[in-house]
Design a protein around this motif. Structure first.
Motif, PDB file in Angstrom:
ATOM      1  N   PRO A   9      19.115 -34.404 -32.172  1.00  0.00           N
ATOM      2  CA  PRO A   9      18.256 -35.488 -31.669  1.00  0.00           C
ATOM      3  C   PRO A   9      17.588 -35.126 -30.332  1.00  0.00           C
ATOM      4  CG  PRO A   9      20.576 -36.060 -31.433  1.00  0.00           C
ATOM      5  CD  PRO A   9      20.523 -34.756 -32.169  1.00  0.00           C
ATOM      6  N   PHE A  10      18.034 -34.062 -29.720  1.00  0.00           N
ATOM      7  CA  PHE A  10      17.450 -33.650 -28.440  1.00  0.00           C
ATOM      8  C   PHE A  10      16.416 -32.531 -28.604  1.00  0.00           C
ATOM      9  CE2 PHE A  10      21.164 -35.923 -27.119  1.00  0.00           C
ATOM     10  CZ  PHE A  10      20.776 -36.538 -25.952  1.00  0.00           C
ATOM     11  N   ARG A  12      13.359 -32.328 -29.249  1.00  0.00           N
ATOM     12  CA  ARG A  12      12.046 -32.413 -28.611  1.00  0.00           C
ATOM     13  C   ARG A  12      12.102 -32.192 -27.105  1.00  0.00           C
ATOM     14  NH1 ARG A  12      10.440 -37.621 -26.344  1.00  0.00           N
ATOM     15  NH2 ARG A  12      12.063 -39.166 -26.673  1.00  0.00           N
ATOM     16  N   PHE A  13      13.309 -32.257 -26.533  1.00  0.00           N
ATOM     17  CA  PHE A  13      13.430 -32.048 -25.086  1.00  0.00           C
ATOM     18  C   PHE A  13      13.714 -30.582 -24.730  1.00  0.00           C
ATOM     19  CE2 PHE A  13      14.918 -36.482 -25.671  1.00  0.00           C
ATOM     20  CZ  PHE A  13      13.915 -37.104 -24.952  1.00  0.00           C
TER      21      PHE A  13
ATOM     22  N   LEU B 458      16.813 -45.165 -27.982  1.00  0.00           N
ATOM     23  CA  LEU B 458      16.782 -44.502 -26.679  1.00  0.00           C
ATOM     24  C   LEU B 458      16.186 -43.097 -26.821  1.00  0.00           C
ATOM     25  CD1 LEU B 458      17.775 -45.410 -23.894  1.00  0.00           C
ATOM     26  CD2 LEU B 458      19.904 -44.203 -24.307  1.00  0.00           C
ATOM     27  N   LEU B 459      16.677 -42.368 -27.819  1.00  0.00           N
ATOM     28  CA  LEU B 459      16.231 -40.981 -27.964  1.00  0.00           C
ATOM     29  C   LEU B 459      14.792 -40.887 -28.472  1.00  0.00           C
ATOM     30  CD1 LEU B 459      19.504 -39.303 -29.226  1.00  0.00           C
ATOM     31  CD2 LEU B 459      18.336 -38.960 -27.049  1.00  0.00           C
ATOM     32  N   GLY B 460      14.298 -41.991 -29.004  1.00  0.00           N
ATOM     33  CA  GLY B 460      12.903 -41.993 -29.438  1.00  0.00           C
ATOM     34  C   GLY B 460      11.944 -42.314 -28.309  1.00  0.00           C
ATOM     35  N   TYR B 461      12.500 -42.652 -27.153  1.00  0.00           N
ATOM     36  CA  TYR B 461      11.674 -43.089 -26.019  1.00  0.00           C
ATOM     37  C   TYR B 461      10.814 -41.947 -25.502  1.00  0.00           C
ATOM     38  CZ  TYR B 461      10.423 -44.991 -21.466  1.00  0.00           C
ATOM     39  OH  TYR B 461       9.724 -45.436 -20.372  1.00  0.00           O
TER      40      TYR B 461
END
Lengths: 249, 465
Positions: A9-10, A12-13, B458-461
């Protein structure tokens, strides 16, 4: 039963930060693999701090450019870390007698990262030298157990108008081999840090040798024109200079 | 001439003045050695402690370590001293004061009432003759509660600063670290970033980023961009959404000048933040950082040991009724605190001295790569401080600050400490975590929380949206 595909889930960061985000949890703790990754990074940083620069090899790499090995008054790493005052002072016995004057003296100092100096110092020096045609450059001082201000006394002894100290920066976990360059006009013992300009973050993932050399030489020319370095030598449009030291504030 | 002396066996130990007694009595710190003021032998260190233990507390009111005329921090300490509050302990020596602090007489209420009667020099002195467990025990009895949008320092709770630093302040990068921390329930003390530059526009952009995030998810916390107080004042004038004014401070006027501040500008900063009236459950609007060694590094220590100077910084802090104060204990480097033993000792000293003076004390449990310390040592200190009732701890992703290049605690550590020691976050924040479906039936923030609806939101923010 098929195993669910686990998407990060991370994801994209991860392109925009090296921060250790989305590590997952073993109970409340950090999972094993991430713990070992952290320990490896810390081990490399510690090795960089406590490593010894092979100055003989460095002198060979510099040849035919002459170099002089000069120790600080900190006799070993332990003293060096606890007594920054001694690392700023030159062991007078190692200095050559006063000779001709020079425009520029380069000091390659181990600082806090042997890895940074071994990997980047000579290449950066050569990139600078290429851009300094017309200036007289003193023999390179190889400073052992040396801090930035060590360069003031060493360069003054060589009668140099400008000191350029290439020094290993304090290693972080992500980069154990970052080199810094400190430029000081009319170096002499007692110069304050606010009287220098600094280019930092020179390493494979940071500033390239060519870019860093451009910035250093720009500062040298400005310093000679304005007859000063430090906070009064403002950054140019490309942001050539940076604040000298970062406190947590 | 020696003003103070003691004979131990065949040896007579003399000390020329009070600050020499204090410096020699201090537990070994590389910074005091560097300053040339540390005890020259182990015996001399203990000799100084004997001398100190027999000194009346009143000595510190009559004999200033840094003259009143020379230093505005000294003036602040003297002018603000409350004799009535001091009365219950005014007859005691430093040694008797230690015994009293540890006694059952010294209750939470009595310690709170005493705080305005104590000076930094008194608390520094008593800490020098206390062992680590004494520091923990007495600090554990102190309570300093502050509030803005959350209430920090309530008994039995542990708050945390979420520190999402990024080398270039990239908004998505900052957001990634922030969202990660929120998934661990970190950030109830503050979401506080060290910006890459002091540039006003860049700081305002970060303030706006946190403001949008906080409003979008209705998070009962405060944000802070840790820029210079003068930049924060300009941000308020520009109408930026600033919650807290930050500043690094130290225990002497000259060291504060090195940070580019004095008491007057700190007061201006406090007034600027108060003028925006953004707090909902309280109006403590200052966030201050300190650390042993900073005055020496600025050559502004007046020959006073680094721990005493640090305690004086808390006298500066309490003047401005801060929401948060923390020592950045291991950040300064091995020339001031050489190894984990010195860092751990300093962390416990700072926490106790702050608390005794009535300061809402937190700690950045941290170290640099040139100090003789590692994450195991941070494990030790974080546990000790949690037991001591620290108001808040700082955490970054995976304990690795990729901007300041040092190591602090990981978000994981905050979760672990909360669960192991039953220390939930600030009540407003805990209720919010509950509303967001982040807590299980036992009130724990379990790993499964990271797969819930809120986590996905939250993670879609998107920080840039």
């Amino acid at each position: 039963m098929t195993k669910a595909i686990e998407l990060d889930p991370f994801a994209r960061f991860r392109d925009v930060t090296r921060a250790r985000i989305g590590l997952g949890r073993s109970g409340d703790a950090i999972p094993t693999r991430a713990i070992l990754d952290f320990q490896l990074a810390h081990a490399r940083a510690r090795d960089a701090v406590h490593g010894q620069v092979d100055f003989t090899a460095l002198a060979d790499e510099l040849a035919p450019v002459p170099s002089i090995r000069v120790r600080s008054r900190a006799k070993d790493r332990t003293v060096y870390l606890a007594r920054p005052d001694l690392g700023r002072q030159v062991d007078g016995a190692d200095l050559p007698p006063p000779g001709e004057r020079h425009d520029i003296a380069f000091i390659i100092a181990d600082g806090l990262s042997a890895a940074a100096v071994e990997r980047h110092a000579v290449a950066l020096f050569k990139a600078c030298l290429k851009r300094l045609g017309g200036f007289s450059v003193a023999p390179v001082i190889l400073g052992e157990q040396a801090r930035v201000a060590f360069g003031d006394e060493a360069a003054a002894a060589l009668g140099a108008e400008i000191a350029i100290v290439l020094i290993g920066e304090r290693p972080g976990l992500s980069v154990p081999d970052s080199l810094g360059a400190y430029i000081t006009f009319r170096p002499q013992a007692g110069r304050r840090d606010s009287e220098r300009n600094c280019i930092s973050n020179i390493h494979a993932d940071g500033l390239s040798y060519e870019t860093a050399a451009d910035k250093i030489v720009w500062i040298v020319r400005e310093a000679l024109r304005l007859q000063l370095t430090g906070v009064d030598l403002k950054e140019n449009a490309q942001g050539a200079t940076e604040a000298l030291s970062y406190s947590k504030s | 001439m020696t003003a103070y002396s003691i004979v131990l066996g065949r040896e007579r130990h003399g000390f020329q003045d009070l600050k020499s007694v204090m410096a020699c009595a201090s537990p070994l710190k590389s910074g005091d050695v560097l300053a040339g003021i540390a005890a020259s032998s182990n015996e001399r260190r203990v000799a100084a402690r004997y001398v100190l233990a027999d000194l009346p507390l009143k000595t510190f009111l009559n004999e200033l370590l840094i003259p009143y005329e020379a230093d505005e921090v000294s003036r602040l300490i003297v002018d603000r001293h409350n004799l009535a509050a001091f009365a219950p302990v005014s007859h005691m020596t430093v040694g008797e004061f230690r015994d009293w602090l540890l006694s059952y007489e010294a209750t939470t209420e009595r310690l709170a009432a005493l705080a305005p009667g104590l000076t930094p020099e008194m608390v520094a002195a008593v800490s020098k003759i206390m062992r680590n467990h004494d520091l923990i025990t007495v600090a554990g009895k102190c309570s300093v509660v502050t509030a803005f949008r959350s209430t920090i320092g309530l008994p039995g709770r542990l708050s945390s600063r979420l520190q999402p630093n990024h080398p270039t302040d990239d908004p998505e990068g900052v957001a990634g670290s922030t969202l990660d921390g929120l998934l661990y329930g970190v950030g109830d003390a503050v979401i506080g970033i060290n910006p890459a530059t002091d540039n006003l526009d860049a700081c305002i952009r970060l303030m706006a980023l946190f403001e949008r995030l906080r409003e979008r998810f209705e998070i009962p916390t405060q944000s802070c961009v840790l820029t210079h107080v003068t930049t924060s004042i300009k941000a308020v004038e520009a109408g930026a959404p600033l919650d807290l004014v930050f500043q690094s401070i130290a225990g002497t006027q000259a060291a504060n000048a090195g940070f580019g501040v004095d008491l007057a500008v700190l007061r201006e900063g406090q007034e600027a933040a108060l003028s925006t009236k953004r707090g909902t459950v309280g109006n403590n609007v200052m966030y201050l950082e300190t650390g042993q060694g900073s005055a020496l590094s600025a050559d502004a220590h007046h020959g006073v040991d680094e721990q005493t100077i640090e305690a004086r910084a808390y006298a500066v802090a309490r003047e401005f009724k801060p929401l948060l104060v923390n020592t950045v204990v291991g950040f300064i480097g091995p020339e001031y605190l050489y190894d984990a033993k010195q860092i751990i000792r300093a962390g416990l000293e700072d926490h106790l001295c702050g608390k005794l003076l009535g300061v809402p004390m937190g700690v950045d449990v941290c170290y640099t790569n040139h100090a003789e310390a590692d994450q195991d040592d941070m494990d030790n200190l974080m546990v000790l401080l949690t037991v001591a009732g620290v108001n808040f701890l700082i955490a970054v992703p995976g304990a690795d600050d990729v901007m300041l290049n040092y190591q602090s605690l990981s978000y994981h550590d905050i979760v672990g400490l909360r669960h192991q020691f039953s220390r939930p976050p600030a009540p407003e924040f805990e209720a919010w975590l509950e509303r967001m479906g982040m807590l299980d039936r036992k009130g724990r923030l379990a790993p499964a929380a990271s797969t819930g609806v809120f986590s996905r939101n939250l993670l879609g923010y998107k920080a840039s949206a």
